[in-house]
Design a protein around this motif. Structure first.
Motif, PDB file in Angstrom:
ATOM      1  N   GLU A  17       0.835  -1.203   0.000  1.00 14.14           N
ATOM      2  CA  GLU A  17       0.000   0.000   0.000  1.00 14.14           C
ATOM      3  C   GLU A  17       0.874   1.260   0.000  1.00 14.14           C
ATOM      4  N   PHE A  61       2.779   1.539  -3.461  1.00 10.75           N
ATOM      5  CA  PHE A  61       1.877   1.994  -4.517  1.00 10.75           C
ATOM      6  C   PHE A  61       1.542   3.481  -4.344  1.00 10.75           C
ATOM      7  N   HIS A  62       1.339   3.895  -3.106  1.00 12.47           N
ATOM      8  CA  HIS A  62       1.020   5.298  -2.837  1.00 12.47           C
ATOM      9  C   HIS A  62       2.182   6.208  -3.252  1.00 12.47           C
ATOM     10  N   GLN A  89       2.377   6.283  -6.981  1.00 13.08           N
ATOM     11  CA  GLN A  89       1.286   7.082  -7.540  1.00 13.08           C
ATOM     12  C   GLN A  89       1.628   8.571  -7.469  1.00 13.08           C
ATOM     13  N   ASN A  94      -4.870  -0.320 -12.542  1.00 10.81           N
ATOM     14  CA  ASN A  94      -5.689  -0.303 -11.318  1.00 10.81           C
ATOM     15  C   ASN A  94      -5.583  -1.587 -10.499  1.00 10.81           C
ATOM     16  N   GLU A 137      -3.530  -1.717  -7.865  1.00 12.50           N
ATOM     17  CA  GLU A 137      -2.849  -1.310  -6.633  1.00 12.50           C
ATOM     18  C   GLU A 137      -3.536  -1.845  -5.374  1.00 12.50           C
ATOM     19  N   ASN A 138      -4.682  -2.491  -5.531  1.00 11.28           N
ATOM     20  CA  ASN A 138      -5.389  -3.023  -4.371  1.00 11.28           C
ATOM     21  C   ASN A 138      -4.948  -4.436  -4.001  1.00 11.28           C
ATOM     22  N   ILE A 139      -3.919  -4.952  -4.639  1.00 10.70           N
ATOM     23  CA  ILE A 139      -3.439  -6.274  -4.229  1.00 10.70           C
ATOM     24  C   ILE A 139      -2.856  -6.155  -2.825  1.00 10.70           C
ATOM     25  N   ASN A 140      -3.188  -7.087  -1.999  1.00 11.27           N
ATOM     26  CA  ASN A 140      -2.778  -7.033  -0.598  1.00 11.27           C
ATOM     27  C   ASN A 140      -1.432  -7.683  -0.348  1.00 11.27           C
ATOM     28  N   LYS A 147      -4.892  -9.262 -13.869  1.00 13.17           N
ATOM     29  CA  LYS A 147      -4.354  -9.188 -12.515  1.00 13.17           C
ATOM     30  C   LYS A 147      -3.483 -10.410 -12.214  1.00 13.17           C
TER      31      LYS A 147
END
Length: 162
Positions: free
Chosen positions: A4, A7-8, A11, A83, A85-88, A119
């Motif tokens: 997280e 990725f932030h 971004q 999109n 970036e929500n992979i945990n 993905k």
């Protein structure tokens, strides 16, 4: 690995570059894929793993790590482009292959992702890339710390009109 956070940070850098270079809504997928391929070649070049004709040693570990995180910047950027970036979590596994086979496999992974930006293909690319890092004796802390340093350098380069 704190995905997280990475990725932030990526971004923020991407948005800055896109704004300052007036890229707007332009798709950069093909450029990012090529950039990753080039950075992966630079990483291989620093390891000298394929240079059977040379007796020179690999570059210093710090140089190899810097090239490794250059690749990571583009892997994260590709995930943002699609999109993902929500992979945990991505697994860091041991590779059963030698370093040369791992590099070649990553080129296949990049191509697979470019042709079918799913993905699953992205996660495979990311996991195989981290497996290469493990084979190069980088741990997660090494990678994250080097990424933070290089991300800061990349922002500074933008400040300087890179």
């Amino acid at each position: 690995m704190n995905l997280e956070k990475l990725f932030h940070l990526q971004q923020n850098l991407n948005e800055r570059i896109e704004k300052e270079h007036e890229l707007g809504q332009t798709s950069l997928l093909s450029k990012k894929v090529l950039a990753l391929q080039v950075e992966l070649a630079e990483l291989a070049n620093e390891t000298k793993c394929f240079k059977y004709w040379s007796s020179k040693s690999a570059s210093d570990r710090s140089i190899i790590l810097e090239e490794f995180v250059d690749c990571l910047h583009f892997i994260l950027s590709l995930g943002l482009e699609k999109n993902f970036e929500n992979i945990n979590k991505v697994n860091v596994k041991d590779s059963q292959y030698d370093i040369i086979a791992q590099f070649l496999n990553l080129y296949v992974d990049i191509n697979d992702f470019f042709i079918c930006s799913s993905k699953d293909n992205y996660i495979t690319l990311f996991e195989d890339f981290l497996a290469l890092g493990k084979s190069l004796d980088f741990n997660i802390e090494d990678i994250e710390n080097a990424y933070l340093i290089k991300n800061s350098i990349n922002h500074k380069r933008q400040d300087e009109g890179y």
